[in-house]
Scaffold this motif. Structure first.
Motif, PDB file in Angstrom:
ATOM      1  N   GLY A 161      36.971  48.011  49.191  1.00 16.74           N
ATOM      2  CA  GLY A 161      36.931  46.820  50.013  1.00 16.74           C
ATOM      3  C   GLY A 161      36.830  45.558  49.174  1.00 16.74           C
ATOM      4  N   LEU A 162      37.038  44.425  49.806  1.00 13.71           N
ATOM      5  CA  LEU A 162      36.958  43.121  49.157  1.00 13.71           C
ATOM      6  C   LEU A 162      35.866  42.289  49.824  1.00 13.71           C
ATOM      7  CD1 LEU A 162      40.770  42.417  48.742  1.00 13.71           C
ATOM      8  CD2 LEU A 162      39.117  42.633  46.876  1.00 13.71           C
ATOM      9  N   ASP A 206      40.551  38.515  46.932  1.00 13.71           N
ATOM     10  CA  ASP A 206      41.781  38.937  47.595  1.00 13.71           C
ATOM     11  C   ASP A 206      42.659  39.673  46.590  1.00 13.71           C
ATOM     12  OD1 ASP A 206      43.401  36.993  46.113  1.00 13.71           O
ATOM     13  OD2 ASP A 206      42.597  35.464  47.461  1.00 13.71           O
ATOM     14  N   ARG A 207      43.772  40.226  47.091  1.00 14.03           N
ATOM     15  CA  ARG A 207      44.628  41.083  46.274  1.00 14.03           C
ATOM     16  C   ARG A 207      45.245  40.321  45.097  1.00 14.03           C
ATOM     17  NH1 ARG A 207      49.917  42.022  45.971  1.00 14.03           N
ATOM     18  NH2 ARG A 207      50.639  44.103  45.340  1.00 14.03           N
ATOM     19  N   ARG A 226      47.382  51.216  40.172  1.00 12.51           N
ATOM     20  CA  ARG A 226      46.307  51.916  40.879  1.00 12.51           C
ATOM     21  C   ARG A 226      45.294  50.952  41.476  1.00 12.51           C
ATOM     22  NH1 ARG A 226      46.467  55.944  43.106  1.00 12.51           N
ATOM     23  NH2 ARG A 226      44.275  56.455  42.738  1.00 12.51           N
ATOM     24  N   ASP A 243      45.472  48.490  43.790  1.00 11.88           N
ATOM     25  CA  ASP A 243      45.439  48.336  45.248  1.00 11.88           C
ATOM     26  C   ASP A 243      44.751  49.517  45.917  1.00 11.88           C
ATOM     27  OD1 ASP A 243      46.664  45.875  45.197  1.00 11.88           O
ATOM     28  OD2 ASP A 243      48.679  46.662  45.503  1.00 11.88           O
ATOM     29  N   ALA A 244      45.036  50.716  45.436  1.00  7.84           N
ATOM     30  CA  ALA A 244      44.420  51.910  46.023  1.00  7.84           C
ATOM     31  C   ALA A 244      42.903  51.898  45.824  1.00  7.84           C
ATOM     32  CB  ALA A 244      45.034  53.173  45.412  1.00  7.84           C
ATOM     33  N   LEU A 262      40.991  49.203  45.396  1.00  4.10           N
ATOM     34  CA  LEU A 262      40.411  48.147  46.227  1.00  4.10           C
ATOM     35  C   LEU A 262      40.387  48.542  47.697  1.00  4.10           C
ATOM     36  CD1 LEU A 262      41.956  44.959  44.569  1.00  4.10           C
ATOM     37  CD2 LEU A 262      39.631  45.853  44.328  1.00  4.10           C
ATOM     38  N   GLN A 263      41.353  49.328  48.114  1.00  3.72           N
ATOM     39  CA  GLN A 263      41.357  49.798  49.495  1.00  3.72           C
ATOM     40  C   GLN A 263      40.155  50.705  49.759  1.00  3.72           C
ATOM     41  OE1 GLN A 263      44.997  51.672  50.654  1.00  3.72           O
ATOM     42  NE2 GLN A 263      44.472  51.721  52.820  1.00  3.72           N
ATOM     43  N   ARG A 264      39.767  51.479  48.756  1.00  4.69           N
ATOM     44  CA  ARG A 264      38.609  52.357  48.905  1.00  4.69           C
ATOM     45  C   ARG A 264      37.293  51.574  48.842  1.00  4.69           C
ATOM     46  NH1 ARG A 264      39.216  57.201  44.708  1.00  4.69           N
ATOM     47  NH2 ARG A 264      37.294  57.850  45.782  1.00  4.69           N
TER      48      ARG A 264
END
Length: 402
Positions: A145-146, A166-167, A136, A138-139, A141-143
């Protein structure tokens, strides 16, 4: 109530005594504060049975006690003791009277819940989301941001926190934060640091959350509150030191409560809080405050005076029938304030150590001696630790008989 042997607890004990309270410590055997003649020790907090041992100690104190957790472990143990029905009638009354609404005891130790509560109330707060599993991340972090900040519930002083850019860095940090520490490592840390809590860590799975990264300078506010209303506050900015960012704040200076005070009032009211708590912020480049997290406990600066010169425990005392002691309050150190003994532990050569800026309780030589003795003592051997624990339990049995 504390799970650690933090030496700054002596300030809180002194503030409680000056506010007219009889002082008792529930903590690990051998705590420096427990050695003071005017501090009672009604029970020990066991690292492996925290909630149960804490409940047992509270049962012997009675409903009139002001219960003050000093660290996140103790705050969570109180919430668990309430949830699991471990508290006797008198202890349950003391907890609710001291800490406020029983309905929020568990919520207030949950970073995600507190962030959502603040944002829903219109507070400028860093958005925080739970990360229940690696798939979960990546999802989330997509919401958000980095860069972002990964945190574990119950962490403090920069421990259990990772700034990720970063990822790949995020996945490595998540794996490290959510993994249970190994028992051998816990035993080694217990051996080196004399903190039995490390042995309990392998049985506790950390809860990890992700928070929007907010650049800026750290600030904090400690408050006294009663049934959802703020009675007074101590607002502070953190003064940069050589290792800022890698540990707890050790030098601070007074600040205007402003937006921090408004946020504190919103959060305290929404959670129905009583007692002592603290809120952490970042001051952004434009001067605005961003709320980061709630500390549902007494923070290391909770003993400092408010702008009016009162101490936070002085403001709580009337609600428990206590009256401030006849002796005058000890003078506040000159800003910037070097917290004692935290700053001298960080750097004995610090320019603030040994000056009028250091927050040494010079009016209480027994407390200063207790801290100095603990700082100069070697880490005890296994035999010494066993004997210390036996002696503490023997003293408890003798006290109960008398």
């Amino acid at each position: 109530m504390t799970a650690h042997r933090w030496l700054h607890t002596v300030h809180l004990a002194l503030a409680a005594r000056d506010a007219g309270f009889d002082v008792a410590l529930v903590g690990p055997a051998g705590h420096a504060v427990a050695g003071l003649d005017w501090v009672a020790t009604p029970g020990l907090l066991s690292p492996l049975r925290r909630a149960r041992s804490l409940a047992r100690a509270l049962d012997g104190i009675g409903h009139g006690a002001a219960v003050v957790p000093v660290d996140d472990v103790a705050a969570r143990a109180i919430a668990e003791a309430w949830r699991d029905g471990l508290l006797g009638p008198a202890a349950a009354v003391a907890v609710v009277r001291s800490l406020g609404s029983s309905e929020t005891l568990e919520r207030r130790v949950d970073r995600v819940s507190n962030s959502a509560l603040a944002r829903d109330a219109g507070v400028r707060a860093a958005r925080t989301l739970a990360v229940p599993a690696a798939d979960r991340l990546d999802a989330v972090l997509q919401r958000l941001g980095l860069p972002a900040v990964l945190k574990t519930d119950g962490s403090w002083a920069g421990q259990g926190v990772a700034v990720v850019r970063d990822r790949d860095e995020a996945h490595h940090a998540f794996a490290r934060l959510c993994a249970r520490p190994s028992l051998p490592r816990g035993l080694v840390r217990w051996w080196k640091d004399d903190d039995g809590g490390y042995v309990a860590d392998p049985w506790t799975k950390p809860r990890v959350s992700a928070q929007v990264f907010v650049p800026g300078a750290p600030a904090t506010i400690s408050v006294a509150c009663w049934e959802g209303e703020v009675l007074g506050e101590v607002a502070l900015r953190v003064v940069p030191t050589a290792d800022l960012g890698s540990g707890p704040a050790t030098v601070v200076e007074p600040a205007s409560p402003g937006e921090m005070g408004e946020t504190a009032r919103v959060v305290v009211k929404a959670l129905g809080l009583s007692g002592l708590c603290g809120l952490d912020f970042h001051i952004q480049w434009d001067g605005r405050m961003s709320f980061l997290e709630l500390n549902p406990r007494a923070t290391p600066t909770a003993h400092l005076p408010t702008a009016s010169g009162q101490r936070l425990l002085d403001l709580l005392a009337p609600h428990f029938g206590a009256a401030p002691a006849a002796r005058p309050s000890r003078a506040a150190p000159v800003p910037p304030i070097a917290l004692y003994p935290q700053e001298r532990v960080r750097d004995r050569a610090s320019p603030w150590v040994g000056t009028e800026h250091e927050d040494v309780p010079v009016g209480s030589p027994d407390a200063v001696a207790a801290v100095a003795g603990a700082l100069g003592a070697a880490v005890p051997s296994l035999r010494a630790r066993v004997e210390r624990s036996r002696a503490a339990r023997r003293d408890l049995r003798d006290a109960s008989k008398s």
